[in-house]
Write a protein that holds these residues in place. Structure first.
Motif, PDB file in Angstrom:
ATOM      1  N   UNK A 274       0.819  -1.214   0.000  1.00 40.18           N
ATOM      2  CA  UNK A 274       0.000   0.000   0.000  1.00 40.18           C
ATOM      3  C   UNK A 274       0.854   1.265   0.000  1.00 40.18           C
ATOM      4  N   UNK A 275       2.044   1.167   0.594  1.00 34.63           N
ATOM      5  CA  UNK A 275       2.943   2.324   0.614  1.00 34.63           C
ATOM      6  C   UNK A 275       3.661   2.512  -0.718  1.00 34.63           C
ATOM      7  N   UNK A 276       3.483   1.563  -1.638  1.00 34.18           N
ATOM      8  CA  UNK A 276       4.119   1.661  -2.949  1.00 34.18           C
ATOM      9  C   UNK A 276       5.557   1.199  -2.976  1.00 34.18           C
ATOM     10  N   UNK A 277       5.960   0.459  -1.942  1.00 34.22           N
ATOM     11  CA  UNK A 277       7.357   0.022  -1.865  1.00 34.22           C
ATOM     12  C   UNK A 277       7.625  -1.221  -2.703  1.00 34.22           C
ATOM     13  N   UNK A 278       6.595  -2.035  -2.942  1.00 33.93           N
ATOM     14  CA  UNK A 278       6.782  -3.273  -3.700  1.00 33.93           C
ATOM     15  C   UNK A 278       5.498  -3.580  -4.459  1.00 33.93           C
ATOM     16  N   UNK A 279       5.573  -4.291  -5.597  1.00 36.69           N
ATOM     17  CA  UNK A 279       4.384  -4.528  -6.421  1.00 36.69           C
ATOM     18  C   UNK A 279       3.315  -5.354  -5.709  1.00 36.69           C
ATOM     19  N   UNK A 280       2.081  -5.083  -6.064  1.00 40.64           N
ATOM     20  CA  UNK A 280       0.952  -5.813  -5.483  1.00 40.64           C
ATOM     21  C   UNK A 280       1.034  -7.312  -5.797  1.00 40.64           C
ATOM     22  N   UNK A 281       1.644  -7.654  -6.933  1.00 35.47           N
ATOM     23  CA  UNK A 281       1.757  -9.063  -7.327  1.00 35.47           C
ATOM     24  C   UNK A 281       2.573  -9.875  -6.326  1.00 35.47           C
ATOM     25  N   UNK A 282       3.317  -9.207  -5.464  1.00 33.22           N
ATOM     26  CA  UNK A 282       4.147  -9.903  -4.477  1.00 33.22           C
ATOM     27  C   UNK A 282       3.538  -9.876  -3.076  1.00 33.22           C
ATOM     28  N   UNK A 283       2.315  -9.363  -2.957  1.00 33.88           N
ATOM     29  CA  UNK A 283       1.701  -9.265  -1.639  1.00 33.88           C
ATOM     30  C   UNK A 283       1.295 -10.637  -1.111  1.00 33.88           C
ATOM     31  N   UNK A 284       1.672 -10.903   0.118  1.00 30.20           N
ATOM     32  CA  UNK A 284       1.285 -12.134   0.808  1.00 30.20           C
ATOM     33  C   UNK A 284       0.249 -11.776   1.860  1.00 30.20           C
ATOM     34  N   UNK A 285      -0.871 -12.483   1.852  1.00 32.82           N
ATOM     35  CA  UNK A 285      -1.874 -12.199   2.871  1.00 32.82           C
ATOM     36  C   UNK A 285      -3.278 -12.463   2.381  1.00 32.82           C
ATOM     37  N   UNK A 286      -4.230 -12.105   3.199  1.00 31.99           N
ATOM     38  CA  UNK A 286      -5.640 -12.377   2.913  1.00 31.99           C
ATOM     39  C   UNK A 286      -6.098 -11.732   1.607  1.00 31.99           C
ATOM     40  N   UNK A 287      -5.611 -10.522   1.322  1.00 29.80           N
ATOM     41  CA  UNK A 287      -5.982  -9.836   0.086  1.00 29.80           C
ATOM     42  C   UNK A 287      -4.873  -9.916  -0.958  1.00 29.80           C
ATOM     43  N   UNK A 288      -3.887 -10.764  -0.711  1.00 29.39           N
ATOM     44  CA  UNK A 288      -2.811 -10.989  -1.668  1.00 29.39           C
ATOM     45  C   UNK A 288      -2.735 -12.457  -2.031  1.00 29.39           C
ATOM     46  N   UNK A 289      -1.530 -12.992  -2.043  1.00 26.40           N
ATOM     47  CA  UNK A 289      -1.341 -14.391  -2.403  1.00 26.40           C
ATOM     48  C   UNK A 289      -1.139 -15.239  -1.156  1.00 26.40           C
ATOM     49  N   UNK A 290      -1.557 -16.473  -1.265  1.00 28.92           N
ATOM     50  CA  UNK A 290      -1.379 -17.440  -0.177  1.00 28.92           C
ATOM     51  C   UNK A 290      -0.197 -18.329  -0.530  1.00 28.92           C
ATOM     52  N   UNK A 291       0.757 -18.441   0.408  1.00 30.78           N
ATOM     53  CA  UNK A 291       1.963 -19.230   0.165  1.00 30.78           C
ATOM     54  C   UNK A 291       2.115 -20.295   1.244  1.00 30.78           C
ATOM     55  N   UNK A 292       2.809 -21.362   0.891  1.00 28.37           N
ATOM     56  CA  UNK A 292       3.030 -22.450   1.846  1.00 28.37           C
ATOM     57  C   UNK A 292       4.405 -23.070   1.618  1.00 28.37           C
TER      58      UNK A 292
END
Length: 320
Positions: A238-256
């Motif tokens: 949200x701060x614009x520091x990294x692309x949204x495509x790399x977001x991990x979380x409930x509104x991003x991507x789920x990783x394991x």
């Protein structure tokens, strides 16, 4: 032995790792039958057979690339009708979960999303899920219809188990809805040379504590030393520091992944929802009371600007 239908995620015939994991899980509950769609579908047969597919159903048509989701649901429904499987397994990507949900609705079945394990049961397959920020592990089975289950990447080890892999063309009739939403353009994502975030065995993530886009270089350096993917918390995105495509979380991507390293991430429930099933979790945070420490296997209380570069150098030294 009952057949288990596995939806194949591939790129022009190159089968992606989550599909091979699904074949391993499918063999626990029956004989895997794979469904490959779109350009290069026939080229998937060798890899699928090597990992246990007794049969490979294929269908190539421009609709799979030109329109969103529905043509694939039409094909999967046709495959269910042709095979009458004991279960349908789909990779737990954003698209995979939409396909699975639409299929379950069409065939009047229950659905389990984001399973982390699968085993045979007396009344059908039993799926394991990690819920409420890894506070609980549940085991569930579907009580109505053909079970439709999406499985998170890295939930099972890929195991070779050569099988016949007989290729058969699937007869598919597209519905009126199939051409309702057309893809009008594509922009290829610039390659970083790092693994795909959702499939990576190691993920290194940065959060609010990174304190700026320019500082993500130290997160990337650690990731590169480990051959890892780079993730980010919602605050960093949200701060614009990294692309949204790399977001991990409930509104991003789920990783394991096998290893998840969280740097400067407080551990809000929204972030934990996207990485709670990681096999080993390490956190670096200067706040000893940060919620992330309730979840980790190893915690380092310290300034990430001191800890992360030192860790990177140590890894490089050990690698020679």
């Amino acid at each position: 032995m009952a057949e288990v239908l596995v939806y194949v995620d591939h790129v022009d015939g190159a089968v992606r790792k989550p599909t091979l994991e699904l074949l391993t899980l499918a063999r626990r509950i029956g004989e895997p039958v794979a469904l490959a769609l779109g350009n290069g579908a026939a080229g998937t047969a060798a890899a699928l057979a090597e990992h246990g597919a007794v049969k490979v159903l294929t269908h190539e048509a421009p609709e799979y690339a030109d329109y969103l989701v529905v043509p694939k649901v039409d094909a999967l429904q046709a495959a269910v009708g042709a095979v009458s499987p004991a279960a349908v397994l789909v990779p737990s990507s954003a698209e995979g979960k939409e396909i699975a949900a639409r299929l379950a609705l069409r065939i009047g079945s229950g659905i389990i999303a984001d399973a982390t394990d699968l085993e045979a049961g007396d009344e059908g397959p039993v799926a394991t899920q990690s819920v409420f920020a890894a506070s609980f592990t549940t085991k569930s089975r579907i009580a109505k219809g053909i079970p439709v289950i999406t499985v998170k990447p890295n939930s099972a080890a890929v195991e070779a188990a050569p099988a016949a892999g007989t290729v058969e063309a699937l007869d598919v009739t597209f519905s009126e809805q199939a051409t309702g939403t057309k893809v009008t353009g594509r922009t290829p994502r610039e390659s970083t040379g790092r693994p795909e975030l959702t499939e990576a065995a190691i993920v290194v993530s940065g959060g609010r504590g990174v304190n700026g886009a320019e500082n993500f270089a130290i997160i990337e350096a650690l990731a590169d030393s480990l051959g890892a993917a780079v993730g980010a918390s919602r605050a960093a995105v949200d701060a614009g520091w990294y692309p949204h495509t790399n977001q991990v979380g409930q509104t991003g991507k789920s990783v394991s992944p096998q290893l998840y390293i969280a740097n400067g991430i407080s551990g809000a429930i929204q972030h934990r929802a996207g990485m709670q099933t990681s096999k080993t979790i390490v956190a670096v945070n200067k706040d000893a009371e940060a919620p992330i420490f309730d979840l980790v296997d190893y915690g380092i209380v310290g300034d990430l600007f001191d800890v992360v570069p030192a860790l990177t150098e140590e890894i490089k030294t050990r690698k020679g």
